[in-house]
Write an enzyme that holds these catalytic residues in place. Structure first.
Site, PDB file in Angstrom:
ATOM      1  N   ASP A 154       0.844  -1.194   0.000  1.00  0.00           N
ATOM      2  CA  ASP A 154       0.000   0.000   0.000  1.00  0.00           C
ATOM      3  C   ASP A 154       0.881   1.246   0.000  1.00  0.00           C
ATOM      4  O   ASP A 154       2.011   1.225   0.504  1.00  0.00           O
ATOM      5  CB  ASP A 154      -0.907   0.030   1.231  1.00  0.00           C
ATOM      6  N   ARG A 155       0.343   2.321  -0.528  1.00  0.00           N
ATOM      7  CA  ARG A 155       1.094   3.582  -0.611  1.00  0.00           C
ATOM      8  C   ARG A 155       1.697   3.991   0.739  1.00  0.00           C
ATOM      9  O   ARG A 155       2.859   4.393   0.828  1.00  0.00           O
ATOM     10  CB  ARG A 155       0.168   4.702  -1.105  1.00  0.00           C
TER      11      ARG A 155
END
Length: 329
Positions: A154-155
């Site tokens: 995930d970012r």
């Protein structure tokens, strides 16, 4: 600002998605063509006018003209913009971010490149209009014939990210993922006292896409089987540092399973708890406390077992030191 420009050919493998944007009062009154030129940086003006003219951009589900002025609360639909459509549109990648990735390399040989991905950096540039790890790597290594992500983070999650430099390596590593032969260990700071007897969470997960395009995952009987193993690493007055090892690899799995167990992760903007975040306000933490700390796998060429560990960044380390000093928020 100095920038590295990537040609559109590097982005053809992206799978862009429809975007939905709700117009705020700050943007109200702008012509839609001017708004899109700002929002879709790097996309030629001719393409922007074409998608408006053809009705692919819609406001409140209706076609509009390029001179339409946006209203507060309007919902705008923007179609997928593939880089191949935008022909010569370059993508700007900040040199500071490219340099940071160079310093983040943990291991490299002729088959693999392994990074300690910083929090806040996407692994892919989305629709081809923003910076991502793989775009930066291709800018750093313009002569590399093959660079592909083996898995994703995930970012806002930091830590070990594996990149294949040969197609044969990618196939081998994907097979290890399918056969559950790759061990991923994350560190997460969660609310309250994690119960030691909760060593595994098995809860099926359902992925939903909201009108805004945001992905939200929930536990549901109609979801895909999902399992995460947990182990307490360190206890504090208001929180627990846990090791989370996903058995399956669903979107947002660790975050949702931690929330489902009653212990949301610190500074999780989708599944977290604001009161817990407030208790940590003195720690200096301002990002999701989820870090891919270690990855264990079989090297695709030598057959050796590799365990790659990624150190915590300064913000996560400082938060733990603050908690160890006995702060209670």
């Amino acid at each position: 600002m100095l920038a590295v420009y990537l040609e559109s050919r590097t982005m053809k493998e992206n799978n862009p998605a429809v975007q939905f944007i709700t117009i705020s009062a700050d943007s109200a009154g702008q012509r839609i063509d001017n708004f899109l030129r700002t929002h879709l940086k790097g996309v030629p003006k001719s393409l922007i006018y074409r998608i408006v003219r053809k009705g692919e951009v819609r406001i409140n589900k209706k076609r509009i003209k390029p001179e339409y002025k946006l209203q507060d609360g309007d919902v705008m639909r923007i179609p997928p913009i593939r880089q191949s459509e935008s022909e010569d549109a370059p993508i700007s990648v900040g040199l500071d971010k490219v340099a940071a990735l160079t310093e983040a390399i943990l291991y490299e040989d002729e088959h693999l490149l392994i990074l300690n991905k910083p929090s806040g950096t996407a692994v892919h540039g989305g629709s081809g209009l923003s910076f991502g790890v793989i775009e930066a790597l291709r800018a750093l290594r313009p002569d590399a014939r093959f660079l592909e992500l083996v898995h994703r983070l995930d970012r806002d999650t930091s830590g070990v990210l594996l990149v294949a430099k040969k197609r044969s390596a990618l196939r081998s590593l994907h097979e290890q993922l399918r056969m559950k032969g790759m061990q991923k260990d994350y560190l997460a700071l969660v609310r309250g006292q994690w119960q030691s007897h909760t060593k595994s969470v098995s809860a099926p997960l359902v992925k939903n896409i909201l009108a805004s395009g945001e992905r939200i995952v929930r536990v549901g009987s109609d979801g895909k089987p999902s399992e995460t193993r947990f182990k307490v690493e360190e206890r504090f007055d208001i929180a627990t540092l846990i090791k989370a090892s996903p058995v399956t690899g669903r979107t947002h799995q660790i975050r949702v399973h931690a929330q489902y167990a009653g212990h949301p992760i610190a500074f999780d903007d989708r599944y977290g708890e604001s009161e817990f975040d407030q208790q940590l306000r003195g720690s200096g933490l301002g990002r999701l406390f989820l870090h891919a700390a270690a990855l264990t796998f079989t090297h695709p060429d030598s057959g050796d077992t590799l365990r790659i560990e990624a150190p915590l960044d300064n913000q996560l380390r400082h938060c733990l030191l603050w908690l160890r000093a006995g702060h209670k928020g």
